[in-house]
Design an enzyme around this catalytic site. Sequence first.
Site, PDB file in Angstrom:
ATOM      1  N   PHE A   1     -15.906   2.979   6.821  1.00 48.12           N
ATOM      2  CA  PHE A   1     -14.509   3.310   6.507  1.00 48.12           C
ATOM      3  C   PHE A   1     -14.225   3.365   4.999  1.00 48.12           C
ATOM      4  O   PHE A   1     -13.100   3.653   4.588  1.00 48.12           O
ATOM      5  CB  PHE A   1     -13.553   2.309   7.171  1.00 48.12           C
ATOM      6  CG  PHE A   1     -13.770   0.879   6.749  1.00 48.12           C
ATOM      7  CD1 PHE A   1     -13.246   0.392   5.555  1.00 48.12           C
ATOM      8  CD2 PHE A   1     -14.493   0.012   7.557  1.00 48.12           C
ATOM      9  CE1 PHE A   1     -13.440  -0.923   5.157  1.00 48.12           C
ATOM     10  CE2 PHE A   1     -14.698  -1.311   7.172  1.00 48.12           C
ATOM     11  CZ  PHE A   1     -14.166  -1.772   5.962  1.00 48.12           C
TER      12      PHE A   1
ATOM     13  N   LYS B   1       0.817  -1.213   0.000  1.00 46.44           N
ATOM     14  CA  LYS B   1       0.000   0.000   0.000  1.00 46.44           C
ATOM     15  C   LYS B   1       0.857   1.272   0.000  1.00 46.44           C
ATOM     16  O   LYS B   1       2.070   1.215   0.233  1.00 46.44           O
ATOM     17  CB  LYS B   1      -0.942  -0.030   1.207  1.00 46.44           C
ATOM     18  CG  LYS B   1      -1.970  -1.159   1.134  1.00 46.44           C
ATOM     19  CD  LYS B   1      -2.891  -1.119   2.341  1.00 46.44           C
ATOM     20  CE  LYS B   1      -3.956  -2.191   2.287  1.00 46.44           C
ATOM     21  NZ  LYS B   1      -4.871  -2.110   3.443  1.00 46.44           N
TER      22      LYS B   1
ATOM     23  N   ARG C   1       3.086  -6.256   8.986  1.00 49.80           N
ATOM     24  CA  ARG C   1       2.362  -5.127   9.588  1.00 49.80           C
ATOM     25  C   ARG C   1       2.977  -4.694  10.909  1.00 49.80           C
ATOM     26  O   ARG C   1       3.031  -3.494  11.198  1.00 49.80           O
ATOM     27  CB  ARG C   1       0.887  -5.475   9.741  1.00 49.80           C
ATOM     28  CG  ARG C   1       0.182  -5.499   8.384  1.00 49.80           C
ATOM     29  CD  ARG C   1      -1.275  -5.852   8.519  1.00 49.80           C
ATOM     30  NE  ARG C   1      -1.980  -5.689   7.251  1.00 49.80           N
ATOM     31  CZ  ARG C   1      -2.942  -6.498   6.849  1.00 49.80           C
ATOM     32  NH1 ARG C   1      -3.320  -7.527   7.594  1.00 49.80           N
ATOM     33  NH2 ARG C   1      -3.543  -6.281   5.694  1.00 49.80           N
TER      34      ARG C   1
ATOM     35  N   ASN D   1      -1.909   0.211   6.899  1.00 50.73           N
ATOM     36  CA  ASN D   1      -1.398  -1.062   7.416  1.00 50.73           C
ATOM     37  C   ASN D   1      -0.515  -1.830   6.432  1.00 50.73           C
ATOM     38  O   ASN D   1      -0.390  -3.043   6.503  1.00 50.73           O
ATOM     39  CB  ASN D   1      -2.542  -1.932   7.944  1.00 50.73           C
ATOM     40  CG  ASN D   1      -3.500  -2.388   6.863  1.00 50.73           C
ATOM     41  OD1 ASN D   1      -3.346  -2.053   5.693  1.00 50.73           O
ATOM     42  ND2 ASN D   1      -4.484  -3.166   7.263  1.00 50.73           N
TER      43      ASN D   1
ATOM     44  N   ARG E   1      -1.042 -14.403   4.301  1.00 54.20           N
ATOM     45  CA  ARG E   1      -1.782 -13.820   5.428  1.00 54.20           C
ATOM     46  C   ARG E   1      -0.985 -13.954   6.725  1.00 54.20           C
ATOM     47  O   ARG E   1      -0.977 -13.042   7.551  1.00 54.20           O
ATOM     48  CB  ARG E   1      -3.169 -14.440   5.535  1.00 54.20           C
ATOM     49  CG  ARG E   1      -4.003 -14.087   4.278  1.00 54.20           C
ATOM     50  CD  ARG E   1      -5.456 -14.343   4.418  1.00 54.20           C
ATOM     51  NE  ARG E   1      -6.099 -13.470   5.387  1.00 54.20           N
ATOM     52  CZ  ARG E   1      -6.413 -12.192   5.172  1.00 54.20           C
ATOM     53  NH1 ARG E   1      -6.103 -11.616   4.031  1.00 54.20           N
ATOM     54  NH2 ARG E   1      -7.036 -11.496   6.106  1.00 54.20           N
TER      55      ARG E   1
ATOM     56  N   HIS F   1      -2.082  -5.478   1.550  1.00 58.82           N
ATOM     57  CA  HIS F   1      -3.369  -6.151   1.355  1.00 58.82           C
ATOM     58  C   HIS F   1      -3.059  -7.536   0.817  1.00 58.82           C
ATOM     59  O   HIS F   1      -2.142  -7.705   0.011  1.00 58.82           O
ATOM     60  CB  HIS F   1      -4.234  -5.402   0.332  1.00 58.82           C
ATOM     61  CG  HIS F   1      -5.390  -6.217  -0.172  1.00 58.82           C
ATOM     62  ND1 HIS F   1      -6.618  -6.209   0.445  1.00 58.82           N
ATOM     63  CD2 HIS F   1      -5.489  -7.094  -1.211  1.00 58.82           C
ATOM     64  CE1 HIS F   1      -7.428  -7.038  -0.212  1.00 58.82           C
ATOM     65  NE2 HIS F   1      -6.764  -7.590  -1.215  1.00 58.82           N
TER      66      HIS F   1
END
Length: 141
Positions: free
Chosen positions: A59, A11, A104, A114, A87, A117
Amino acid sequence: MSIQRTLSIIKPDAVAKNVIGQIVARFEQAGLKVIAARLQQLSRADAERFYAVHKERPFFKDLVDFMVSGPVFVQVLEGENAIQVNRDLMGATDPKKAAPGTIRADFADSIDANAVHGSDAPETAAVEVAFFFPEINIHSR
């Protein structure tokens, strides 16, 4: 065990911190292969389409604003149980709750910014990969 593909997005916050290489190295060290990748600036329309599942959530606007705030690094990862491996490497959505040593925990600042993704299931992985990469641009190795 099965070979899977999953979408990973580094991100804008992590791209701005110049940690793309460190994050990709973690994927590779865990046995995942990058089989397609590019740096791109998401348009607002693309961000809204990609996160449409969250459209009714409070959000949503902030998420879209964040995802268009700078370039993202999108990639397709392939490997044994790639979705779960990715993950596990990412850690909890909230970096304050993420296990030490996860992406993270190490690179994210907040639940909003964070760092990464990742697809959460085979069905979403297929849709998310296709959103960014036509099959012709994906090269297993």
